[in-house]
Design a protein around this motif. Structure first.
Motif, PDB file in Angstrom:
ATOM      1  N   VAL A 154      -8.718   4.379   0.960  1.00 18.83           N
ATOM      2  CA  VAL A 154      -7.571   3.717   0.340  1.00 18.83           C
ATOM      3  C   VAL A 154      -7.242   2.415   1.065  1.00 18.83           C
ATOM      4  O   VAL A 154      -6.871   1.425   0.439  1.00 18.83           O
ATOM      5  CB  VAL A 154      -6.349   4.662   0.260  1.00 18.83           C
ATOM      6  CG1 VAL A 154      -5.809   4.994   1.646  1.00 18.83           C
ATOM      7  CG2 VAL A 154      -5.263   4.073  -0.609  1.00 18.83           C
ATOM      8  N   VAL A 155      -7.409   2.380   2.380  1.00 22.74           N
ATOM      9  CA  VAL A 155      -7.166   1.157   3.149  1.00 22.74           C
ATOM     10  C   VAL A 155      -8.263   0.136   2.851  1.00 22.74           C
ATOM     11  O   VAL A 155      -7.983  -1.045   2.619  1.00 22.74           O
ATOM     12  CB  VAL A 155      -7.080   1.460   4.659  1.00 22.74           C
ATOM     13  CG1 VAL A 155      -6.994   0.172   5.472  1.00 22.74           C
ATOM     14  CG2 VAL A 155      -5.890   2.358   4.949  1.00 22.74           C
ATOM     15  N   ARG A 156      -9.509   0.586   2.832  1.00 21.64           N
ATOM     16  CA  ARG A 156     -10.626  -0.320   2.518  1.00 21.64           C
ATOM     17  C   ARG A 156     -10.438  -0.940   1.133  1.00 21.64           C
ATOM     18  O   ARG A 156     -10.621  -2.137   0.945  1.00 21.64           O
ATOM     19  CB  ARG A 156     -11.941   0.456   2.597  1.00 21.64           C
ATOM     20  CG  ARG A 156     -13.155  -0.434   2.538  1.00 21.64           C
ATOM     21  CD  ARG A 156     -14.452   0.320   2.728  1.00 21.64           C
ATOM     22  NE  ARG A 156     -14.589   0.745   4.112  1.00 21.64           N
ATOM     23  CZ  ARG A 156     -14.633   2.027   4.499  1.00 21.64           C
ATOM     24  NH1 ARG A 156     -14.562   2.989   3.630  1.00 21.64           N
ATOM     25  NH2 ARG A 156     -14.763   2.318   5.770  1.00 21.64           N
ATOM     26  N   ASP A 157     -10.024  -0.118   0.165  1.00 17.67           N
ATOM     27  CA  ASP A 157      -9.787  -0.633  -1.189  1.00 17.67           C
ATOM     28  C   ASP A 157      -8.663  -1.663  -1.187  1.00 17.67           C
ATOM     29  O   ASP A 157      -8.757  -2.703  -1.854  1.00 17.67           O
ATOM     30  CB  ASP A 157      -9.444   0.508  -2.151  1.00 17.67           C
ATOM     31  CG  ASP A 157     -10.612   1.441  -2.420  1.00 17.67           C
ATOM     32  OD1 ASP A 157     -11.779   1.065  -2.124  1.00 17.67           O
ATOM     33  OD2 ASP A 157     -10.365   2.560  -2.914  1.00 17.67           O
ATOM     34  N   MET A 181       0.843  -1.167   0.000  1.00 20.26           N
ATOM     35  CA  MET A 181       0.000   0.000   0.000  1.00 20.26           C
ATOM     36  C   MET A 181       0.886   1.227   0.000  1.00 20.26           C
ATOM     37  O   MET A 181       1.695   1.414   0.893  1.00 20.26           O
ATOM     38  CB  MET A 181      -0.894  -0.015   1.234  1.00 20.26           C
ATOM     39  CG  MET A 181      -1.846   1.131   1.273  1.00 20.26           C
ATOM     40  SD  MET A 181      -3.034   0.944   2.608  1.00 20.26           S
ATOM     41  CE  MET A 181      -2.039   1.529   3.956  1.00 20.26           C
ATOM     42  N   ALA A 182       0.745   2.088  -0.953  1.00 23.41           N
ATOM     43  CA  ALA A 182       1.609   3.247  -1.095  1.00 23.41           C
ATOM     44  C   ALA A 182       1.066   4.486  -0.393  1.00 23.41           C
ATOM     45  O   ALA A 182       1.767   5.465  -0.241  1.00 23.41           O
ATOM     46  CB  ALA A 182       1.806   3.559  -2.579  1.00 23.41           C
ATOM     47  N   ALA A 183      -0.161   4.452   0.059  1.00 31.36           N
ATOM     48  CA  ALA A 183      -0.756   5.636   0.666  1.00 31.36           C
ATOM     49  C   ALA A 183      -0.233   5.835   2.077  1.00 31.36           C
ATOM     50  O   ALA A 183       0.123   4.890   2.762  1.00 31.36           O
ATOM     51  CB  ALA A 183      -2.269   5.493   0.702  1.00 31.36           C
ATOM     52  N   GLN A 213     -14.551  -9.198   4.414  1.00 32.28           N
ATOM     53  CA  GLN A 213     -14.768  -7.996   3.606  1.00 32.28           C
ATOM     54  C   GLN A 213     -15.911  -7.156   4.179  1.00 32.28           C
ATOM     55  O   GLN A 213     -15.842  -5.919   4.170  1.00 32.28           O
ATOM     56  CB  GLN A 213     -15.033  -8.359   2.142  1.00 32.28           C
ATOM     57  CG  GLN A 213     -13.855  -9.010   1.439  1.00 32.28           C
ATOM     58  CD  GLN A 213     -12.590  -8.163   1.420  1.00 32.28           C
ATOM     59  OE1 GLN A 213     -12.636  -6.943   1.479  1.00 32.28           O
ATOM     60  NE2 GLN A 213     -11.446  -8.820   1.354  1.00 32.28           N
ATOM     61  N   GLU A 214     -16.948  -7.787   4.696  1.00 33.98           N
ATOM     62  CA  GLU A 214     -18.039  -7.043   5.335  1.00 33.98           C
ATOM     63  C   GLU A 214     -17.536  -6.316   6.582  1.00 33.98           C
ATOM     64  O   GLU A 214     -17.911  -5.165   6.825  1.00 33.98           O
ATOM     65  CB  GLU A 214     -19.186  -7.978   5.700  1.00 33.98           C
ATOM     66  CG  GLU A 214     -20.013  -8.423   4.520  1.00 33.98           C
ATOM     67  CD  GLU A 214     -21.184  -9.295   4.942  1.00 33.98           C
ATOM     68  OE1 GLU A 214     -21.380  -9.536   6.155  1.00 33.98           O
ATOM     69  OE2 GLU A 214     -21.910  -9.745   4.034  1.00 33.98           O
ATOM     70  N   VAL A 215     -16.698  -6.967   7.364  1.00 39.72           N
ATOM     71  CA  VAL A 215     -16.127  -6.329   8.546  1.00 39.72           C
ATOM     72  C   VAL A 215     -15.313  -5.103   8.122  1.00 39.72           C
ATOM     73  O   VAL A 215     -15.444  -4.016   8.700  1.00 39.72           O
ATOM     74  CB  VAL A 215     -15.245  -7.325   9.345  1.00 39.72           C
ATOM     75  CG1 VAL A 215     -14.445  -6.622  10.423  1.00 39.72           C
ATOM     76  CG2 VAL A 215     -16.113  -8.429   9.939  1.00 39.72           C
ATOM     77  N   ALA A 216     -14.493  -5.266   7.103  1.00 39.03           N
ATOM     78  CA  ALA A 216     -13.679  -4.145   6.611  1.00 39.03           C
ATOM     79  C   ALA A 216     -14.557  -3.011   6.099  1.00 39.03           C
ATOM     80  O   ALA A 216     -14.315  -1.837   6.396  1.00 39.03           O
ATOM     81  CB  ALA A 216     -12.730  -4.628   5.512  1.00 39.03           C
ATOM     82  N   ASP A 217     -15.590  -3.347   5.351  1.00 35.57           N
ATOM     83  CA  ASP A 217     -16.468  -2.322   4.763  1.00 35.57           C
ATOM     84  C   ASP A 217     -17.237  -1.545   5.818  1.00 35.57           C
ATOM     85  O   ASP A 217     -17.561  -0.375   5.620  1.00 35.57           O
ATOM     86  CB  ASP A 217     -17.438  -2.951   3.763  1.00 35.57           C
ATOM     87  CG  ASP A 217     -16.757  -3.359   2.468  1.00 35.57           C
ATOM     88  OD1 ASP A 217     -15.633  -2.872   2.194  1.00 35.57           O
ATOM     89  OD2 ASP A 217     -17.338  -4.173   1.733  1.00 35.57           O
ATOM     90  N   HIS A 218     -17.536  -2.180   6.956  1.00 31.64           N
ATOM     91  CA  HIS A 218     -18.304  -1.514   8.006  1.00 31.64           C
ATOM     92  C   HIS A 218     -17.421  -0.855   9.067  1.00 31.64           C
ATOM     93  O   HIS A 218     -17.934  -0.225   9.987  1.00 31.64           O
ATOM     94  CB  HIS A 218     -19.283  -2.497   8.650  1.00 31.64           C
ATOM     95  CG  HIS A 218     -20.409  -2.857   7.731  1.00 31.64           C
ATOM     96  ND1 HIS A 218     -20.373  -3.974   6.935  1.00 31.64           N
ATOM     97  CD2 HIS A 218     -21.572  -2.231   7.446  1.00 31.64           C
ATOM     98  CE1 HIS A 218     -21.476  -4.033   6.214  1.00 31.64           C
ATOM     99  NE2 HIS A 218     -22.223  -2.985   6.494  1.00 31.64           N
TER     100      HIS A 218
END
Length: 158
Positions: free
Chosen positions: A142-145, A1-3, A131-136
């Motif tokens: 940028v981290v979620r992506d 991750m570059a951000a 992925q649901e945990v991450a999305d919520h």
């Protein structure tokens, strides 16, 4: 991750690093575990246990081709580890999990941490649930992506 991302506010029991630090690991070939413990306990820097005994759980995330793992094994100059970490039982209701992104650049590294929402780790837990945990969770976009390119690959408990 570059951000780049800001580290979360202070959260009791979790390490907060604002800048890069040196983290060196050494082998203790030929020494018994008790000898290693004696060397650590008698070291002049007076190492101590800052937390009470507890179980530490890490759910490591990686790409489909295990890019993070192979970069680590190869000692790549630029590499990262992405994991969820929590304390207490490894399964069931997981409370106060933290997403930790450890970035290594040469001999120095840093850790960026984000609080994730509570979730249940049981036989129904899979990539889709992660992925649901991450999305919520309250994460920068940028981290979620980035998390959408990763999947759980290993649960480590100690």
């Amino acid at each position: 991750m570059a951000a780049t991302a800001k580290v979360t506010t202070d959260i009791s029991g979790y390490t907060k690093l604002r800048s890069y630090r040196y983290e060196r690991k050494f082998t203790a070939d030929g020494l018994l575990p008790s000898q290693v413990m004696a060397l650590v306990c008698l070291h002049p820097l007076l190492f101590y246990a800052p937390y009470p005994p507890r179980q530490i759980n890490s759910l490591y995330l990686d790409t489909a081709d295990m890019e993070n793992y192979y970069d680590n094994v190869a000692g790549a100059e630029m590499r990262r580890k992405v994991r969820l970490r929590w304390y207490g039982p490894a399964t069931g209701e997981i409370h106060k999990p933290m997403l930790e992104i450890k970035v290594k650049q040469g001999l120095v590294g840093k850790k960026i941490s984000y609080r994730m929402i509570d979730f249940t780790l049981d036989e129904r837990f899979c990539d889709h649930v992660f992925q649901e945990v991450a999305d919520h969770s309250d994460l920068p976009q940028v981290v979620r992506d980035d998390l959408h390119t990763l999947s759980p690959v290993l649960l480590n408990c100690y």
